[in-house]
Design a protein around this motif. Sequence first.
Motif, PDB file in Angstrom:
ATOM      1  N   SER A  69       0.834  -1.198   0.000  1.00 13.11           N
ATOM      2  CA  SER A  69       0.000   0.000   0.000  1.00 13.11           C
ATOM      3  C   SER A  69       0.871   1.252   0.000  1.00 13.11           C
ATOM      4  CB  SER A  69      -0.922   0.001   1.224  1.00 13.11           C
ATOM      5  OG  SER A  69      -1.715   1.161   1.246  1.00 13.11           O
ATOM      6  N   ILE A  70       0.532   2.195  -0.871  1.00 12.91           N
ATOM      7  CA  ILE A  70       1.316   3.425  -1.006  1.00 12.91           C
ATOM      8  C   ILE A  70       0.374   4.621  -0.976  1.00 12.91           C
ATOM      9  CG2 ILE A  70       2.868   4.756  -2.483  1.00 12.91           C
ATOM     10  CD1 ILE A  70       3.833   2.101  -3.658  1.00 12.91           C
ATOM     11  N   LYS A  71       0.627   5.523  -0.055  1.00  8.50           N
ATOM     12  CA  LYS A  71      -0.120   6.784   0.023  1.00  8.50           C
ATOM     13  C   LYS A  71       0.695   7.853  -0.697  1.00  8.50           C
ATOM     14  CE  LYS A  71      -1.739  10.188   3.418  1.00  8.50           C
ATOM     15  NZ  LYS A  71      -1.854  10.482   4.864  1.00  8.50           N
ATOM     16  N   VAL A  72       0.086   8.522  -1.664  1.00  5.66           N
ATOM     17  CA  VAL A  72       0.803   9.541  -2.431  1.00  5.66           C
ATOM     18  C   VAL A  72       0.223  10.917  -2.124  1.00  5.66           C
ATOM     19  CG1 VAL A  72       1.621   8.084  -4.307  1.00  5.66           C
ATOM     20  CG2 VAL A  72      -0.674   8.999  -4.412  1.00  5.66           C
ATOM     21  N   ILE A  73       1.111  11.873  -1.966  1.00  7.67           N
ATOM     22  CA  ILE A  73       0.723  13.238  -1.611  1.00  7.67           C
ATOM     23  C   ILE A  73       1.267  14.182  -2.672  1.00  7.67           C
ATOM     24  CG2 ILE A  73       0.815  15.038   0.154  1.00  7.67           C
ATOM     25  CD1 ILE A  73       1.522  12.861   2.188  1.00  7.67           C
ATOM     26  N   ASP A  74       0.374  14.897  -3.336  1.00 13.34           N
ATOM     27  CA  ASP A  74       0.786  15.892  -4.331  1.00 13.34           C
ATOM     28  C   ASP A  74       0.958  17.230  -3.622  1.00 13.34           C
ATOM     29  OD1 ASP A  74       1.335  17.150  -6.740  1.00 13.34           O
ATOM     30  OD2 ASP A  74      -0.775  17.610  -7.104  1.00 13.34           O
ATOM     31  N   LEU A  75       2.197  17.669  -3.513  1.00 12.67           N
ATOM     32  CA  LEU A  75       2.503  18.895  -2.783  1.00 12.67           C
ATOM     33  C   LEU A  75       2.612  20.082  -3.741  1.00 12.67           C
ATOM     34  CD1 LEU A  75       5.090  17.319  -0.354  1.00 12.67           C
ATOM     35  CD2 LEU A  75       2.865  18.235   0.275  1.00 12.67           C
ATOM     36  N   PRO A  76       2.399  21.298  -3.255  1.00 11.93           N
ATOM     37  CA  PRO A  76       2.448  22.474  -4.129  1.00 11.93           C
ATOM     38  C   PRO A  76       3.786  22.609  -4.839  1.00 11.93           C
ATOM     39  CG  PRO A  76       1.497  23.034  -1.999  1.00 11.93           C
ATOM     40  CD  PRO A  76       2.022  21.642  -1.872  1.00 11.93           C
ATOM     41  N   GLY A  77       3.728  23.094  -6.060  1.00 10.67           N
ATOM     42  CA  GLY A  77       4.955  23.309  -6.825  1.00 10.67           C
ATOM     43  C   GLY A  77       5.794  24.420  -6.221  1.00 10.67           C
ATOM     44  N   ILE A  78       7.096  24.152  -6.053  1.00 11.54           N
ATOM     45  CA  ILE A  78       8.004  25.127  -5.434  1.00 11.54           C
ATOM     46  C   ILE A  78       9.324  25.146  -6.197  1.00 11.54           C
ATOM     47  CG2 ILE A  78       7.026  24.944  -3.117  1.00 11.54           C
ATOM     48  CD1 ILE A  78       9.328  23.027  -2.414  1.00 11.54           C
ATOM     49  N   TYR A  79      10.057  26.242  -6.077  1.00  7.99           N
ATOM     50  CA  TYR A  79      11.380  26.346  -6.685  1.00  7.99           C
ATOM     51  C   TYR A  79      12.483  26.033  -5.683  1.00  7.99           C
ATOM     52  CZ  TYR A  79       9.162  28.514 -10.728  1.00  7.99           C
ATOM     53  OH  TYR A  79       8.379  28.736 -11.834  1.00  7.99           O
ATOM     54  N   SER A  80      12.184  26.176  -4.393  1.00  7.36           N
ATOM     55  CA  SER A  80      13.187  25.902  -3.360  1.00  7.36           C
ATOM     56  C   SER A  80      12.463  25.598  -2.054  1.00  7.36           C
ATOM     57  CB  SER A  80      14.121  27.103  -3.184  1.00  7.36           C
ATOM     58  OG  SER A  80      13.448  28.156  -2.501  1.00  7.36           O
ATOM     59  N   LEU A  81      13.242  25.277  -1.016  1.00  5.46           N
ATOM     60  CA  LEU A  81      12.682  25.005   0.309  1.00  5.46           C
ATOM     61  C   LEU A  81      12.806  26.211   1.229  1.00  5.46           C
ATOM     62  CD1 LEU A  81      13.917  21.345   0.930  1.00  5.46           C
ATOM     63  CD2 LEU A  81      11.605  22.102   0.395  1.00  5.46           C
ATOM     64  N   THR A  82      13.041  27.381   0.651  1.00  2.00           N
ATOM     65  CA  THR A  82      13.103  28.609   1.442  1.00  2.00           C
ATOM     66  C   THR A  82      11.681  29.107   1.681  1.00  2.00           C
ATOM     67  OG1 THR A  82      15.206  29.138   0.402  1.00  2.00           O
ATOM     68  CG2 THR A  82      14.088  30.919   1.564  1.00  2.00           C
ATOM     69  N   SER A  83      11.363  29.454   2.918  1.00  2.68           N
ATOM     70  CA  SER A  83       9.973  29.777   3.294  1.00  2.68           C
ATOM     71  C   SER A  83       9.600  31.204   2.919  1.00  2.68           C
ATOM     72  CB  SER A  83       9.781  29.556   4.798  1.00  2.68           C
ATOM     73  OG  SER A  83      10.053  28.234   5.124  1.00  2.68           O
ATOM     74  N   TYR A  84       9.413  31.433   1.612  1.00  4.53           N
ATOM     75  CA  TYR A  84       8.965  32.740   1.167  1.00  4.53           C
ATOM     76  C   TYR A  84       7.476  32.750   0.822  1.00  4.53           C
ATOM     77  CZ  TYR A  84      13.826  34.322   0.848  1.00  4.53           C
ATOM     78  OH  TYR A  84      15.113  34.682   1.135  1.00  4.53           O
ATOM     79  N   THR A  85       6.986  31.669   0.241  1.00  8.63           N
ATOM     80  CA  THR A  85       5.585  31.614  -0.172  1.00  8.63           C
ATOM     81  C   THR A  85       4.845  30.538   0.608  1.00  8.63           C
ATOM     82  OG1 THR A  85       5.925  29.976  -1.926  1.00  8.63           O
ATOM     83  CG2 THR A  85       6.296  32.284  -2.506  1.00  8.63           C
ATOM     84  N   ILE A  86       3.512  30.576   0.528  1.00  6.95           N
ATOM     85  CA  ILE A  86       2.693  29.581   1.215  1.00  6.95           C
ATOM     86  C   ILE A  86       2.986  28.189   0.686  1.00  6.95           C
ATOM     87  CG2 ILE A  86       0.317  28.801   1.557  1.00  6.95           C
ATOM     88  CD1 ILE A  86      -0.544  31.695   1.645  1.00  6.95           C
TER      89      ILE A  86
END
Length: 679
Positions: A69-86
């Motif tokens: 069993s595999i749970k897949v999560i589609d996360l928001p598109g981002i350019y980096s892991l720097t916390s600038y946007t939601i």
Amino acid sequence: MQEQAGGLKLEKKQNGQSQREIRVGFVGNPNCGKTTLFNAFTGANLKVANWPGVTVERVEGRTSYKGRSIKVIDLPGIYSLTSYTIEEIVTRRCIEEGEVDVIINVVDASSLERNLYLTLQLLELKKPVILALNMMDIVEERGMEIDLHRLPEMLGGIPVVPVSARKRTGLDVLMHAVVHHYEEGPQGVVVHYDENLEEKIRQIEAILRAKYGDMENMRWHAVKLLEQDPEVMKDHPVDISHIAEKNYEKDIINEKYNYIEEVMEECMMGREEKSASTDRIDSWLTHPVFGVPIFLGIMATVFFLTFTVGDFLKGYFESGLEWFSGAVLAAMQHVQASDWLISLVVDGIVAGVGGILTFLPNIFILFLALAFLEDSGYMARVAYVMNEIMGRVGLSGKAFLPMLLGFGCTVPAVMASRALASERDRRRTILITPFMSCSARLPIYVLFSEMFFKEHAMLAAYSLYVIGLIVAIAIAFILHKREKNKDEDTLLIELPEYKTPNARTVAIYVWDKVKDYLTKAGTTIFVASIVLWFVLNFGVHGYETDVTQSFAAAIGRLLVPVLKPAGLGTWQIAVALISGLSAKEVVVSSFSVLYGISNINSAAGMAELSKVLGIAGFGMANAYALLVFCLLYSPCVAAVGTIRRETRSLKFTLQMVLFQIVLAWCFAVSIFQIGSRIL
């Protein structure tokens, strides 16, 4: 056999030992094909478009591989892991808080250099990472080649799997890599910076270890503190002023890109041979002078098709509705149903809901055209072209993306404002987005444009879309001029390669819109039609055969003095506008019920309504004032509720609704007063 333990889904293996469900996060840059790949695995009909900012929340689904069993999560598109946007905050928290066991880093293989920056950041998190190379067909078309043996070596041995989200190839290999890599644990290269940075990282690690013990991802936290990352500084406050006298983010970015350049030289062949087709097209579509007129011309073509092709198909729907209405009437008369029940079903439900369904071909053509534009890659260019105009009113081109979504529906458009960095920009964008003509307004435009403007109907309807855009930009400009602190907002947006629209992606998009339209017809409009019939047929003395003695007439008469200066001074129009607050399509069905016209969108129905309105002195000036009022006044209750939820402010929401109603009244009054003197 399945059981629950610790909140995790377990399933029994053949040897009797339990296996924990693997949680997989899809992470990647905007427009890399991540959501399309997610759809291929889960079968979910999510919105997929060829421009950034579509997925603004995590979306979950489930699949399995060889019984696992595999749970897949589609996360928001981002350019980096720097916390600038939601989006960055949502994605990073999901990974940091242990909600993901394996990361599938979906990258656009044709833009590998840009995508690898996020890859290197993900590897620093010490999670199992699998690189899914999407869009390999574009790489081949551009005459380039990726060394699929050397690339995983340069990235520290992580699996690199070529996939095609559109053609659904490589999916089994990718799932095999997920299961295998999950059991094997984290791999991957860690970028080593110059000696000065490495020494600072070691010193910060020692401080973190002394205060927080052997915390997970010690090096990653130390690097983020050097970058003065606000989230890490808040969660793990330590004094490093004696170590880091400045923000080292640019230095760390440069070091990462130096390594990425080494990877590209080793693994990408022929990258200097770029495809010239996109550049040639962009030389016109993104031209500083011709870009905006071309956009307006393209949208004019879309609405030309919406009216010409849509009206041709609409004729068949009208004939079907007329036959169905007659059949229902005959059947009810045959069983000798009471007059009030016949009136409720035929004049209320069938006329109200059926009148809306006849506009389905127009809606279908509109969204089919928009789906082609989105999936081809053009919509991202629109944001780029509009960036300078938006900048003049204090917003970035990225604010134009929610506005574009507003042409479909205000609800997702308001939610898409999360992609903007500041609260000020989000609220301002939310304020102006409802002025975009959503699909719910199209039935109103079609009906009154064809009734009163005949051969100029398409031009009349198209002008409303332009007016909405101009009003939105004008309001943003006025607010910008009143501001004291006018910070610049730089646009960062990807201009993807042009591509042939994918039939499945287009079909998902169009079906989603049509389904939403049909759902409204079957729920909101159905209920509204029944409620409207009751207030039209009941008064203080009970059931009324004289509609002028009904509750609806009493409510409408209260508003007549207010709407009269706008040329809308009949109680029927007042009631129709009130009903439009539930859903804008209800305005049309309300006219159908209010005036007792069973097939209002047919030639006979429009002629009858035009005659009735004409007797009341309703002409072209009145019609255009009504159209502009419907364009500008408060959005539907669903949109208002979304605005309240997104802004977390009831005061802002109520002020916004009141402002829009007053603005709509002022415009309608001006148009009618001027137009009635000219026409």
